[in-house]
Design a protein around this motif. Structure first.
Motif, short mmCIF file in Angstrom:
data_model
loop_
_atom_site.label_atom_id
_atom_site.label_comp_id
_atom_site.label_asym_id
_atom_site.label_seq_id
_atom_site.Cartn_x
_atom_site.Cartn_y
_atom_site.Cartn_z
N UNK A 1 11.68 14.62 -6.74
CA UNK A 1 11.35 15.95 -6.22
C UNK A 1 10.26 15.85 -5.15
N UNK A 2 9.24 15.06 -5.41
CA UNK A 2 8.14 14.90 -4.45
C UNK A 2 8.62 14.26 -3.15
N UNK B 1 15.10 3.42 3.48
CA UNK B 1 14.78 3.42 4.91
C UNK B 1 13.28 3.19 5.05
N UNK B 2 12.86 2.81 6.23
CA UNK B 2 11.43 2.63 6.46
C UNK B 2 10.69 3.93 6.19
N UNK B 3 11.25 5.04 6.61
CA UNK B 3 10.63 6.34 6.40
C UNK B 3 10.43 6.62 4.91
N UNK C 1 6.96 6.87 2.66
CA UNK C 1 6.66 8.07 1.86
C UNK C 1 6.39 7.69 0.40
N UNK C 2 7.11 6.70 -0.13
CA UNK C 2 6.87 6.25 -1.51
C UNK C 2 5.46 5.65 -1.61
N UNK C 3 5.10 4.79 -0.68
CA UNK C 3 3.76 4.19 -0.68
C UNK C 3 2.69 5.26 -0.56
N UNK D 1 -0.93 0.63 -0.24
CA UNK D 1 -0.29 0.04 0.94
C UNK D 1 1.19 -0.28 0.65
N UNK D 2 1.99 -0.27 1.66
CA UNK D 2 3.42 -0.53 1.54
C UNK D 2 3.73 -1.83 0.80
N UNK D 3 2.95 -2.87 1.07
CA UNK D 3 3.22 -4.18 0.46
C UNK D 3 2.89 -4.21 -1.03
#
Length: 79
Positions: free
Chosen positions: A27-28, A47-49, A53-55, A61-63
């Motif tokens: 939902x978020x 996707x990168x996008x 958004x999850x990070x 950080x993404x990693x």
């Protein structure tokens, strides 16, 4: 060297640490809750996008969430 398309993630670990359900995370993020399950099982690469958004949702950080190599098993880092 053969490149692999696998993307590993810690989404389920982050969700568990924060007490967030798949449905709440979906939902978020504006995705179907099954998409979160596909991501967690490695059946779908975001996707990168969506990855960003999850990070951002987990404020890490993404990693911390995603890697091209498998993450070490929990507990194996503490020796």
């Amino acid at each position: 060297m053969v490149a692999t398309e696998d993307v590993y993630n810690r989404i389920s670990v982050l969700r568990a640490e924060r007490g967030v359900s798949r449905k709440d995370l979906a939902t978020a993020l504006g995705v179907h809750y099954q998409t979160v399950g596909y991501l967690e099982r490695g059946e779908y690469s975001p996707s990168l996008h969506l990855a960003l958004r999850i990070a951002a949702y987990f404020e890490v950080p993404l990693e911390v969430v995603f890697s091209l190599k498998p993450f070490p098993r929990l507990g194996s880092e503490v020796k």
